[in-house]
Design a protein around this motif. Structure first.
Motif, PDB file in Angstrom:
ATOM      1  N   LEU A   1      18.652  -8.224   5.435  1.00 27.64           N
ATOM      2  CA  LEU A   1      19.188  -8.174   4.071  1.00 27.64           C
ATOM      3  C   LEU A   1      18.084  -7.909   3.066  1.00 27.64           C
ATOM      4  N   ARG A   2      16.938  -8.557   3.256  1.00 23.88           N
ATOM      5  CA  ARG A   2      15.807  -8.323   2.344  1.00 23.88           C
ATOM      6  C   ARG A   2      15.358  -6.871   2.412  1.00 23.88           C
ATOM      7  N   VAL A   3      15.161  -6.373   3.626  1.00 22.52           N
ATOM      8  CA  VAL A   3      14.678  -4.998   3.813  1.00 22.52           C
ATOM      9  C   VAL A   3      15.684  -4.002   3.245  1.00 22.52           C
ATOM     10  N   ALA A   4      16.946  -4.181   3.592  1.00 22.80           N
ATOM     11  CA  ALA A   4      17.978  -3.244   3.143  1.00 22.80           C
ATOM     12  C   ALA A   4      18.162  -3.303   1.632  1.00 22.80           C
ATOM     13  N   ASN A   5      18.102  -4.478   1.067  1.00 23.52           N
ATOM     14  CA  ASN A   5      18.300  -4.629  -0.373  1.00 23.52           C
ATOM     15  C   ASN A   5      17.195  -3.927  -1.160  1.00 23.52           C
ATOM     16  N   ARG A   6      15.988  -3.927  -0.590  1.00 25.17           N
ATOM     17  CA  ARG A   6      14.875  -3.267  -1.277  1.00 25.17           C
ATOM     18  C   ARG A   6      15.117  -1.769  -1.450  1.00 25.17           C
ATOM     19  N   ILE A   7      15.813  -1.154  -0.507  1.00 30.02           N
ATOM     20  CA  ILE A   7      15.966   0.307  -0.547  1.00 30.02           C
ATOM     21  C   ILE A   7      17.425   0.737  -0.682  1.00 30.02           C
ATOM     22  N   ARG A   8      18.299  -0.173  -1.045  1.00 28.54           N
ATOM     23  CA  ARG A   8      19.727   0.178  -1.077  1.00 28.54           C
ATOM     24  C   ARG A   8      20.026   1.265  -2.096  1.00 28.54           C
ATOM     25  N   HIS A   9      19.189   1.381  -3.121  1.00 23.83           N
ATOM     26  CA  HIS A   9      19.396   2.428  -4.124  1.00 23.83           C
ATOM     27  C   HIS A   9      18.834   3.770  -3.664  1.00 23.83           C
ATOM     28  N   ARG A  10      18.188   3.794  -2.503  1.00 26.96           N
ATOM     29  CA  ARG A  10      17.602   5.021  -1.976  1.00 26.96           C
ATOM     30  C   ARG A  10      18.168   5.412  -0.617  1.00 26.96           C
ATOM     31  N   SER A  11      18.934   4.534  -0.001  1.00 27.93           N
ATOM     32  CA  SER A  11      19.410   4.803   1.355  1.00 27.93           C
ATOM     33  C   SER A  11      20.817   4.275   1.552  1.00 27.93           C
ATOM     34  N   GLU A  12      21.739   5.162   1.871  1.00 34.49           N
ATOM     35  CA  GLU A  12      23.108   4.750   2.135  1.00 34.49           C
ATOM     36  C   GLU A  12      23.187   3.935   3.417  1.00 34.49           C
ATOM     37  N   SER A  13      22.318   4.241   4.374  1.00 30.84           N
ATOM     38  CA  SER A  13      22.328   3.467   5.613  1.00 30.84           C
ATOM     39  C   SER A  13      21.925   2.015   5.360  1.00 30.84           C
TER      40      SER A  13
ATOM     41  N   TRP B   1       0.795  -1.230   0.000  1.00 28.83           N
ATOM     42  CA  TRP B   1       0.000   0.000   0.000  1.00 28.83           C
ATOM     43  C   TRP B   1       0.828   1.281   0.000  1.00 28.83           C
ATOM     44  N   GLY B   2       2.085   1.215   0.391  1.00 27.92           N
ATOM     45  CA  GLY B   2       2.886   2.432   0.490  1.00 27.92           C
ATOM     46  C   GLY B   2       2.861   2.967   1.904  1.00 27.92           C
ATOM     47  N   ASP B   3       2.485   4.221   2.071  1.00 29.88           N
ATOM     48  CA  ASP B   3       2.356   4.816   3.402  1.00 29.88           C
ATOM     49  C   ASP B   3       1.202   4.141   4.139  1.00 29.88           C
ATOM     50  N   ILE B   4       1.438   3.753   5.373  1.00 27.94           N
ATOM     51  CA  ILE B   4       0.420   3.057   6.166  1.00 27.94           C
ATOM     52  C   ILE B   4       0.559   3.462   7.632  1.00 27.94           C
ATOM     53  N   PRO B   5      -0.489   3.250   8.439  1.00 25.46           N
ATOM     54  CA  PRO B   5      -0.312   3.395   9.888  1.00 25.46           C
ATOM     55  C   PRO B   5       0.709   2.386  10.381  1.00 25.46           C
ATOM     56  N   TYR B   6       1.619   2.836  11.249  1.00 25.92           N
ATOM     57  CA  TYR B   6       2.749   1.989  11.648  1.00 25.92           C
ATOM     58  C   TYR B   6       3.122   2.276  13.088  1.00 25.92           C
TER      59      TYR B   6
ATOM     60  N   TYR C   1      -6.297   9.426   5.894  1.00 23.39           N
ATOM     61  CA  TYR C   1      -6.198   8.878   4.533  1.00 23.39           C
ATOM     62  C   TYR C   1      -5.885   9.982   3.530  1.00 23.39           C
ATOM     63  N   GLN C   2      -6.578  11.110   3.663  1.00 27.01           N
ATOM     64  CA  GLN C   2      -6.371  12.216   2.728  1.00 27.01           C
ATOM     65  C   GLN C   2      -4.967  12.797   2.863  1.00 27.01           C
ATOM     66  N   LYS C   3      -4.473  12.890   4.087  1.00 30.66           N
ATOM     67  CA  LYS C   3      -3.107  13.372   4.288  1.00 30.66           C
ATOM     68  C   LYS C   3      -2.098  12.435   3.621  1.00 30.66           C
ATOM     69  N   ALA C   4      -2.371  11.148   3.699  1.00 29.58           N
ATOM     70  CA  ALA C   4      -1.447  10.168   3.123  1.00 29.58           C
ATOM     71  C   ALA C   4      -1.375  10.294   1.606  1.00 29.58           C
ATOM     72  N   ILE C   5      -2.518  10.395   0.954  1.00 29.01           N
ATOM     73  CA  ILE C   5      -2.480  10.463  -0.511  1.00 29.01           C
ATOM     74  C   ILE C   5      -1.973  11.824  -0.993  1.00 29.01           C
ATOM     75  N   ASN C   6      -2.163  12.864  -0.178  1.00 31.06           N
ATOM     76  CA  ASN C   6      -1.591  14.169  -0.550  1.00 31.06           C
ATOM     77  C   ASN C   6      -0.063  14.110  -0.568  1.00 31.06           C
ATOM     78  N   ARG C   7       0.495  13.286   0.320  1.00 39.07           N
ATOM     79  CA  ARG C   7       1.950  13.148   0.386  1.00 39.07           C
ATOM     80  C   ARG C   7       2.462  12.118  -0.618  1.00 39.07           C
ATOM     81  N   GLN C   8       1.801  10.985  -0.693  1.00 33.55           N
ATOM     82  CA  GLN C   8       2.308   9.866  -1.491  1.00 33.55           C
ATOM     83  C   GLN C   8       1.938   9.964  -2.961  1.00 33.55           C
TER      84      GLN C   8
ATOM     85  N   GLN D   1       6.626   5.772   3.863  1.00 31.44           N
ATOM     86  CA  GLN D   1       7.323   4.508   3.647  1.00 31.44           C
ATOM     87  C   GLN D   1       8.818   4.633   3.948  1.00 31.44           C
ATOM     88  N   GLU D   2       9.402   5.762   3.660  1.00 30.19           N
ATOM     89  CA  GLU D   2      10.814   5.955   3.967  1.00 30.19           C
ATOM     90  C   GLU D   2      11.070   5.801   5.460  1.00 30.19           C
ATOM     91  N   ASP D   3      10.256   6.464   6.280  1.00 23.92           N
ATOM     92  CA  ASP D   3      10.429   6.355   7.723  1.00 23.92           C
ATOM     93  C   ASP D   3      10.187   4.924   8.201  1.00 23.92           C
TER      94      ASP D   3
END
Length: 520
Positions: free
Chosen positions: A226-238, A146-151, A490-497, A178-180
């Protein structure tokens, strides 16, 4: 919303039917649901979590079709990406219900008034750590869908992490970016790995995944990292740094080393603990799912970068009534699909139809493919991944060796195509990987000719025509329950995403990994 989940869980737990093995634990103490022991909670949560992820909605008629392992010969709209906001109501609520149950375990092991009682089922820290790992596994699948979600997380300090938790009463949770979420998932897994004492059990009873083996939970935490990091390695140096840290510190951060380490949940032969695919097909008396022609042709060496027969063919598919392996044409409209004989196409392998099928949360072969990618397509890890996958499916060693001796060398196309076939029946992960990489690049796309036949002397051609969109879904629509009940957030989420549409890319997919992603 959170309180509803809590009371619904307590009600459902109290009235669960009797079961066998570790699942027995979910039925203890039915008359005192406010003091449910942690062995009952973890047993219920593990099964419910895998049920939700491998459900008909998310997997069988969702991601497993999106990555074109399966095809439908009756209700073919799902092959063509048809999805409504109402479709997501059940999996969304089921997954958040499980998250709340996991939070309850953490609360019982943290609260001074309950932690001593909880410790009768294993050390408090180990129970908390294993639960954190399960939460990450579930949340990654949810945010990828879904992308951005309650977490929310155990240690997350971000004020947007307010999805709930056993101690909170949040009715209208805001959505975290999703980045956070991803950065916190990595933090959770690292802390959970370090929190585990492998000399004590994670759970004495109730753990159907690892039977309480804390050392296996630790390997799962780092492999999942490794799975989590590999998914975003092109977007996050950490994320890149975390991969390097795990690889360079194998004693501190052990990972899967064989199929014996795989995170799996074995179902049972008796109700209500039968496997999701068995329930969705055999018990539901449905015969409309078949192995797609895309997968069958790949396994025969007729499609993709490997011109050799893959010995997993006999495990993944059954011969048709004529003894041939023939795939169901992927992506047909319902009328054209009805012209075929369902007995003339291959159904999934017999193992997959078993009521006690063992669902995989993560396996060793995937770890090896991730390592190959992280090392610029290392050949050794690539071969290890192929071998591990074939061994898991029971392929004879002589056939494995023969295949490996002929297989094309490691590169982006070959490694990621092998990863796709090795992930068979783990649709959520394969769908995410296809969106991230564009591989395998031979999947059917809009406009491709998928069927041709001469009728009354005229050639009739059918092309793949998705419903409403031009490409494979980039995400799922938020459920209408959120639109109606949590409207402001919900509206805040789609305005951002971005717009709540199937084509809106999630954060990690807005920047492509490869210069030739093979997406339209």
């Amino acid at each position: 919303m959170k309180q509803i989940y809590k009371y619904f869980f307590l009600f459902s737990l109290s009235f669960s039917l009797a079961a066998c093995g570790d699942f027995d634990e979910m039925n203890k103490n039915p008359n005192s649901p406010q003091t449910v022991p942690t062995q009952s909670l973890i047993s219920y949560a593990e099964k419910s979590l895998v049920n939700a992820v491998r459900s008909t909605t998310l997997s069988i008629s969702g991601a497993n079709l999106y990555v074109q392992w399966l095809a439908n010969n009756t209700y073919t709209d799902t092959d063509r990406y048809y999805w409504l906001s109402t479709t997501g109501n059940s999996p969304w609520s089921d997954l958040y219900l499980v998250q709340n149950n996991l939070d309850e375990i953490i609360s019982l092991n943290s609260d001074e008034s309950t932690r001593l009682q909880a410790a009768l089922n294993g050390s408090n820290n180990n129970q908390i750590a294993a639960t954190r790992i399960l939460k990450v596994w579930a949340y990654q699948i949810m945010t990828d869908a879904w992308g951005d979600i309650p977490y929310n997380s155990y240690s997350g300090k971000n004020p947007s992490f307010d999805a709930g938790g056993a101690a909170n009463n949040i009715i209208y949770p805001q959505y975290a970016s999703q980045e956070d979420i991803y950065l916190d998932l990595l933090n959770e897994l690292k802390e959970a790995s370090e929190q585990l004492d492998i000399n004590q059990p994670a759970f004495i009873k109730g753990d159907a995944i690892y039977q309480g083996d804390a050392s296996k939970w630790q390997k799962f935490a780092n492999s999942l990292s490794l799975r989590v990091a590999n998914r975003i390695r092109h977007r996050s140096e950490s994320a890149n740094n975390r991969i390097k840290e795990i690889i360079s510190n194998p004693d501190r951060y052990p990972i899967f080393k064989s199929n014996a380490d795989n995170a799996t949940l074995a179902y049972e032969t008796t109700a209500p603990n039968q496997a999701p695919f068995y329930v969705a097909t055999i018990l539901a008396n449905r015969n409309d799912y078949a192995v797609s022609n895309v997968l069958i042709d790949f396994l025969k060496g007729e499609k993709g970068p490997f011109q050799i027969t893959d010995p997993r063919l006999e495990a993944y598919a059954q011969p048709n009534i004529e003894g041939e392996y023939t795939g169901q044409t992927y992506g047909l409209d319902a009328y054209t699909a009805s012209l075929g004989n369902p007995n003339m196409v291959s159904k999934p392998g017999k193992e997959i139809y078993k009521s006690n099928y063992k669902e995989v949360l993560m396996e060793y072969s995937e770890v090896e493919f991730i390592l190959s990618e992280s090392k610029n397509w290392a050949q050794e890890n690539y071969v290890n991944g192929i071998r591990a996958s074939m061994q898991k499916w029971g392929v004879e060693e002589s056939l494995i060796n023969q295949y490996i001796s002929q297989v094309a060398p490691a590169n982006a196309e070959t490694v990621l195509s092998q990863k796709w076939v090795a992930l068979f029946m783990q649709g959520a992960e394969a769908w995410a990987e296809y969106r991230r990489t564009g591989y395998p690049d031979f999947l059917v796309k809009k406009g491709d000719v998928i069927w041709r036949k001469t009728i009354d002397g005229q050639e009739v051609i059918k092309r793949f025509d998705p419903i409403g969109i031009n490409t494979l879904p980039a995400r799922l629509l938020y459920p209408n329950s959120e639109i109606e009940l949590n409207t402001l957030q919900y509206q805040k989420a789609i305005n951002r995403q971005g717009a709540d549409e199937l084509t809106t890319q999630v954060w990690w997919n807005k920047v492509l990994v490869f210069s030739k992603p093979n997406k339209k």
